[in-house]
Structures are given as C-alpha cells and as structure tokens.
Design a protein around this motif. Structure first.
Motif, PDB file in Angstrom:
ATOM      1  N   UNK A   1       0.806  -1.219   0.000  1.00 15.75           N
ATOM      2  CA  UNK A   1       0.000   0.000   0.000  1.00 15.75           C
ATOM      3  C   UNK A   1       0.840   1.272   0.000  1.00 15.75           C
ATOM      4  N   UNK A   2       2.166   1.123  -0.138  1.00 11.84           N
ATOM      5  CA  UNK A   2       3.051   2.283  -0.205  1.00 11.84           C
ATOM      6  C   UNK A   2       3.946   2.251  -1.447  1.00 11.84           C
ATOM      7  N   UNK A   3       3.581   1.444  -2.435  1.00  9.61           N
ATOM      8  CA  UNK A   3       4.433   1.319  -3.616  1.00  9.61           C
ATOM      9  C   UNK A   3       4.594   2.639  -4.357  1.00  9.61           C
ATOM     10  N   UNK A   4       3.474   3.281  -4.664  1.00  7.78           N
ATOM     11  CA  UNK A   4       3.535   4.528  -5.426  1.00  7.78           C
ATOM     12  C   UNK A   4       4.263   5.610  -4.648  1.00  7.78           C
ATOM     13  N   UNK A   5       4.075   5.653  -3.342  1.00  3.86           N
ATOM     14  CA  UNK A   5       4.765   6.656  -2.533  1.00  3.86           C
ATOM     15  C   UNK A   5       6.267   6.401  -2.489  1.00  3.86           C
TER      16      UNK A   5
END
Length: 421
Positions: free
Chosen positions: A144-148
């Motif tokens: 849930x933090x890949x794009x960030x």
C-alpha cells in the motif's frame, strides 16, 4: 552445525522497514546528483546541435540520440540488476553517462558532429539509469506504499533537476575560461554529477533492495508485507494486461513530453531569448516533473492507478493547448505550459510504474522493468527526432497541439482496462 545455520540466516536478512529507509536515503542522494546531470544536458543539447550543424531541422536529434542510448542502457541495467542486484546495475549506468558527458565536451572542442552524436548516445545511459532507480525504491516497499516509494525517489531528482538548467549560463562561462565552447559547459556538470552518483550507489546501497526482496520472499510470511510482488506473481492474463497498460501510459506521456520539451528552448531562442531564460523554463518544467511526486504517489495509492493515468492525459492536453496558444515572447506563459507538461508526465510515470510493479513477479522483475523502459526510451527518441522535423515543416504551436491531442488516447485505453477488471 545445525545451531549456527539459523543464526547466520537471521543475520543475513535485515529488518525490512529499516532496510527500506536506508535504501531510500541512498537513492535520494544519488538522484539529487543524477538529476543535475540529466537536466544540464537537456537544456543545451538541442542548441549545441543547432549551432554545430547550422539547421533547426536536426535540433531534435540530440534528444533522440540520448533517449535512444537510454533504450540500450535500460536493457543492460535491467539485466545486470536481474543477475547481480540494483547496486551494480545503477552504478554502471551512471558511470556510462559520465563517459558520454566527457565525449560531448570533446566533440564540442573538436567541432566534430559525428563524435557529438556518438557521445550523446552514450550520455543517454544517465537518463535510463535515473528512471530505473525508481524501481529500486519500490523493491522493499509495502504493497500500500508502492507509489509513494516510487515518488520519494522521483522527487529527489527535483533539487538537481532544477539546479542543473539554472547553472547553464555559469557553467558556460566557466567552460569559456577553460577554452571549451560555451554550450558544452553544462556537460562538465553532467559528467561530474553522474560520476558522483555512481560512487554513492557503489559505496552505500547496501543491502541491495532487489536481492533483499528476493531473500524475504523465500524466508517466510514476512515477505508478503514488504515486497511489492510475490515470487509467483499474478495470473498470466492479468499480469500481461497490467504490463501492457503500464507501458502504454508511460510510453505516450514520454513521447509527448520529450517532443514538446526538446523544441521549447529552440522556440524561445527563435524569439530572442537567451540560455538563461530557456534554462529557467526548463528548470520549472523539470521541477514539475518531479516535485509533485509525493502528492502523486499518495493520489495513486489512495484513488487508484487508473484515475491518475487518465488525469495524465487530460493534463498533457491542457499543456499542449497552452503552449500552442501563448506568444513566444511570454516566458511566464511558456513556463506555465511546460509546468503542466511536467505534471502530466509525472502523473503518467508514477501511475504506470505502480501498475507495472503490481503485476510483475519478483522472479522476472528487473528484466521486465528494463524492457518496459526500452519502450519508454524509444518513445522519447521518436518524440525528440520528430519534434525538430515537425517544427521545421510546420511550427512549434502545431507540435504542441498535436502532442496534447495524442495524449488523449490514454483515456480509452484506461477505460477499457478498468472495464475488463
């Protein structure tokens, strides 16, 4: 014997969260340096070719060459990373970019177009490596933090990317004192910056994020919360569809962005602006390419990859319309158009990278990512080459408007994929 095995295994596997934080810090440092190297060359590459060849029609050739060179490098860096890890792959790419910068300086001093074109091709290695680094930031990120995580690496390019073009005039003056042609000055900065980025990665990118992700994937349940893709990966159909869509988003945004960006300094030069003004516009453009990354990453993780991919197409259309409509004398409005161009590219790159990372398994991750970036580089080379020819045959406003309209083709592709899901 049996009692020492668990101990050595335990010490060999670092804490995922701590390792990810360290990896991001090192990548941020290297991206600041490489951003300066990338931006400095972009600012004057077209002007250097125009000055050496005496024609505008080939002014897009430098951009085409170093993006074509980045295509080859993307494959090589991807394969090295797949076999040996991110650290040797990225370091080799930046070192090659530094060698290309030295070649450009030598070509300018010798007034040798053939050497210039060869060196620009080699210089493109830095561009490909700068983009490949974003994947390293996602290797150990939670799902849930890949794009960030990708955005953290991208935004680090901003400082160097904004500084590089604004040093075009001072480095040109410095080059003149050394007996080097004025327009080759920024490549002194490029060579130094790329070489330092390679040193930073070689010395401090430990543990290697990709190799660590593989170790975690085989070590037990912990890996499911740290690696962005499992060793088995998604279903074949879903994975192939995700790769195609992610690649399409990044390819189209790259093509449109490079085409308009490449000819903007030439367009401004034709309206009486100097390298300081064009350097400022390109600096604002590159800032918009990378500075919004943390927000973009949050938006992609929060509202979904498809939504932000569609927003990319709309933003690029707005940029093309504005660039086509504003008078060439207006530095402010051209800067605004190029800022929108950078923002649209940022939306597409972060969303497309997240789509790719979601669907590619660890077993083939680096190799597939390298091949995707080949397509991106080819698109950039096409845009750079076609931009000069199109402006010579028509005008800069026609180029900008065509690019904006072309970007709208993202919308049906995103809609079709979203419908299938």
């Amino acid at each position: 014997m049996t009692s020492t095995a668990p101990t050595s295994t335990t010490t060999a596997i670092p804490d995922p969260g701590q390792a990810q934080r360290h990896v991001l810090r090192v990548l941020v440092a290297s991206q600041i340096l490489s951003g300066a190297g990338l931006a400095a060359g972009i600012t004057v590459g077209a002007l250097l070719a125009q000055d050496m060849l005496g024609t505008t029609s080939l002014a897009g050739l430098p951009s085409a060459l170093f993006t074509a060179g980045s295509a080859l490098t993307a494959v090589v860096v991807g394969r090295i990373s797949q076999a040996r890890g991110r650290r040797p792959g990225l370091a080799a790419g930046y070192l090659t970019g530094a060698i290309g910068s030295v070649g450009v300086i030598a070509a300018a001093m010798l007034d040798n177009p053939a050497l210039l074109f060869t060196a620009l091709f080699v210089y493109g290695a830095g561009t490909a490596t700068n983009l490949q680094a974003r994947y390293a930031g996602a290797d150990l990120a939670r799902p849930d933090h890949r794009a960030r995580a990708v955005s953290t690496v991208l935004v680090a390019t901003t400082l160097g990317g904004v500084t590089g073009p604004n040093l075009a005039a001072p480095t040109g003056t410095f080059a003149g004192h050394l007996g080097i042609p004025h327009l080759a000055g920024p490549f002194i900065l490029s060579g130094l910056a790329y070489a330092l980025a390679a040193v930073v990665l070689t010395l401090w990118l430990r543990p290697d994020p990709l190799l660590t992700a593989r170790t975690l994937a085989h070590s037990g349940p912990t890996s499911t919360d740290t690696a962005p893709a499992t060793a088995t990966g998604p279903g074949t159909e879903q994975g192939r569809g995700g790769v195609v869509l992610g690649a399409l988003v990044m390819v189209l945004t790259q093509l449109v962005m490079v085409a308009i960006m490449t000819m903007t300094p030439v367009h401004m030069h034709g309206h009486g602006h100097g390298t300081a003004a064009s350097g400022l516009v390109i600096a604002i453009h590159i800032g918009a390419m990378y500075l919004p990354s943390p927000l973009t990453g949050w938006l992609v993780d929060r509202y979904g990859r498809m939504t932000i991919a569609a927003a990319s197409g709309v933003t690029l259309l707005a940029s093309g319309i504005l660039a086509a409509a504003v008078p060439g004398e207006s530095v402010v409005l051209l800067a605004l158009a190029l800022a929108l161009l950078g923002l649209g590219w940022n939306f597409g790159l972060v969303a497309g990278t997240a789509i790719i990372t979601d669907t590619v398994p660890l077993a083939t991750r680096a190799k597939t990512q390298g091949l995707v970036d080949v397509s991106i580089a080819i698109a950039g080379a096409t845009g750079g080459m076609a931009s000069g020819i199109m402006v010579a045959a028509t005008s800069y406003p026609v180029l900008a408007l065509t690019g904006g309209i072309l970007s709208l083709s993202l919308l049906p592709a995103v809609a079709a994929t979203a419908y299938r899901r």
